[in-house]
Design a protein around this motif. Sequence first.
Motif, PDB file in Angstrom:
ATOM      1  N   ILE A  56       0.828  -1.214   0.000  1.00  0.00           N
ATOM      2  CA  ILE A  56       0.000   0.000   0.000  1.00  0.00           C
ATOM      3  C   ILE A  56       0.859   1.261   0.000  1.00  0.00           C
ATOM      4  O   ILE A  56       0.517   2.254  -0.641  1.00  0.00           O
ATOM      5  CB  ILE A  56      -0.999  -0.004   1.192  1.00  0.00           C
ATOM      6  N   LEU A  57       1.998   1.219   0.676  1.00  0.00           N
ATOM      7  CA  LEU A  57       2.865   2.406   0.718  1.00  0.00           C
ATOM      8  C   LEU A  57       3.505   2.666  -0.650  1.00  0.00           C
ATOM      9  O   LEU A  57       3.638   3.816  -1.071  1.00  0.00           O
ATOM     10  CB  LEU A  57       3.937   2.257   1.798  1.00  0.00           C
ATOM     11  N   GLN A  58       3.877   1.600  -1.344  1.00  0.00           N
ATOM     12  CA  GLN A  58       4.422   1.752  -2.693  1.00  0.00           C
ATOM     13  C   GLN A  58       3.362   2.343  -3.618  1.00  0.00           C
ATOM     14  O   GLN A  58       3.650   3.239  -4.416  1.00  0.00           O
ATOM     15  CB  GLN A  58       4.897   0.393  -3.246  1.00  0.00           C
TER      16      GLN A  58
ATOM     17  N   ALA B 155       6.599   4.058  12.583  1.00  0.00           N
ATOM     18  CA  ALA B 155       7.265   3.077  11.730  1.00  0.00           C
ATOM     19  C   ALA B 155       6.717   3.130  10.302  1.00  0.00           C
ATOM     20  O   ALA B 155       7.466   2.965   9.331  1.00  0.00           O
ATOM     21  CB  ALA B 155       7.098   1.666  12.300  1.00  0.00           C
ATOM     22  N   VAL B 156       5.428   3.359  10.181  1.00  0.00           N
ATOM     23  CA  VAL B 156       4.812   3.475   8.859  1.00  0.00           C
ATOM     24  C   VAL B 156       5.303   4.754   8.176  1.00  0.00           C
ATOM     25  O   VAL B 156       5.678   4.740   6.998  1.00  0.00           O
ATOM     26  CB  VAL B 156       3.268   3.452   8.953  1.00  0.00           C
ATOM     27  N   ALA B 157       5.337   5.841   8.911  1.00  0.00           N
ATOM     28  CA  ALA B 157       5.814   7.114   8.359  1.00  0.00           C
ATOM     29  C   ALA B 157       7.268   6.998   7.921  1.00  0.00           C
ATOM     30  O   ALA B 157       7.646   7.496   6.848  1.00  0.00           O
ATOM     31  CB  ALA B 157       5.650   8.229   9.385  1.00  0.00           C
ATOM     32  N   ASN B 158       8.080   6.333   8.713  1.00  0.00           N
ATOM     33  CA  ASN B 158       9.485   6.150   8.376  1.00  0.00           C
ATOM     34  C   ASN B 158       9.641   5.306   7.110  1.00  0.00           C
ATOM     35  O   ASN B 158      10.445   5.620   6.239  1.00  0.00           O
ATOM     36  CB  ASN B 158      10.242   5.516   9.541  1.00  0.00           C
TER      37      ASN B 158
ATOM     38  N   LEU C 281       8.799   7.360   4.116  1.00  0.00           N
ATOM     39  CA  LEU C 281       9.914   8.265   3.815  1.00  0.00           C
ATOM     40  C   LEU C 281      11.024   7.528   3.074  1.00  0.00           C
ATOM     41  O   LEU C 281      11.554   8.010   2.070  1.00  0.00           O
ATOM     42  CB  LEU C 281      10.456   8.892   5.102  1.00  0.00           C
ATOM     43  N   LEU C 282      11.375   6.334   3.549  1.00  0.00           N
ATOM     44  CA  LEU C 282      12.416   5.541   2.898  1.00  0.00           C
ATOM     45  C   LEU C 282      12.024   5.163   1.469  1.00  0.00           C
ATOM     46  O   LEU C 282      12.860   5.201   0.563  1.00  0.00           O
ATOM     47  CB  LEU C 282      12.724   4.290   3.713  1.00  0.00           C
ATOM     48  N   LEU C 283      10.777   4.811   1.274  1.00  0.00           N
ATOM     49  CA  LEU C 283      10.304   4.469  -0.073  1.00  0.00           C
ATOM     50  C   LEU C 283      10.387   5.666  -1.007  1.00  0.00           C
ATOM     51  O   LEU C 283      10.844   5.540  -2.152  1.00  0.00           O
ATOM     52  CB  LEU C 283       8.861   3.962  -0.016  1.00  0.00           C
TER      53      LEU C 283
ATOM     54  N   LYS D  23      15.785   8.503  -5.699  1.00  0.00           N
ATOM     55  CA  LYS D  23      17.148   8.117  -6.075  1.00  0.00           C
ATOM     56  C   LYS D  23      17.132   7.318  -7.367  1.00  0.00           C
ATOM     57  O   LYS D  23      17.947   7.540  -8.259  1.00  0.00           O
ATOM     58  CB  LYS D  23      17.790   7.308  -4.950  1.00  0.00           C
ATOM     59  N   TYR D  24      16.201   6.392  -7.475  1.00  0.00           N
ATOM     60  CA  TYR D  24      16.075   5.589  -8.696  1.00  0.00           C
ATOM     61  C   TYR D  24      15.791   6.485  -9.891  1.00  0.00           C
ATOM     62  O   TYR D  24      16.405   6.350 -10.948  1.00  0.00           O
ATOM     63  CB  TYR D  24      14.968   4.547  -8.537  1.00  0.00           C
ATOM     64  N   ALA D  25      14.853   7.396  -9.734  1.00  0.00           N
ATOM     65  CA  ALA D  25      14.497   8.299 -10.827  1.00  0.00           C
ATOM     66  C   ALA D  25      15.690   9.156 -11.227  1.00  0.00           C
ATOM     67  O   ALA D  25      15.934   9.367 -12.423  1.00  0.00           O
ATOM     68  CB  ALA D  25      13.324   9.177 -10.427  1.00  0.00           C
ATOM     69  N   ASP D  26      16.428   9.645 -10.262  1.00  0.00           N
ATOM     70  CA  ASP D  26      17.614  10.453 -10.562  1.00  0.00           C
ATOM     71  C   ASP D  26      18.654   9.634 -11.312  1.00  0.00           C
ATOM     72  O   ASP D  26      19.221  10.100 -12.301  1.00  0.00           O
ATOM     73  CB  ASP D  26      18.229  11.019  -9.283  1.00  0.00           C
TER      74      ASP D  26
END
Length: 80
Positions: free
Chosen positions: A11-13, A37-40, A43-45, A51-54
């Motif tokens: 769901i986060l993705q 933990a969900v918010a973190n 943020l990591l995702l 980073k991937y897009a860059d």
Amino acid sequence: MNIGDYITSGILQDYCLGVLTVEEEKKVETMCNNYPAVANELLLLRQSLEKYADNESIWRRDELRIKIWQAVKKIWEEKS
């Protein structure tokens, strides 16, 4: 609800990709407010996707630049 299961559910993705309904987005935002933990993880995702897009855009720019110069060189050689 098990927070670990929620985090790994995808769901986060989907939230990061913008494919959720408005109601689902609100649920994710509520979960982020209630569970650090969900918010973190969100943020990591986001950071990973950025980073991937860059990285991909740099690769694409280099590839495009090479193709452009090859085309210019070909045109130049044909005119010479």
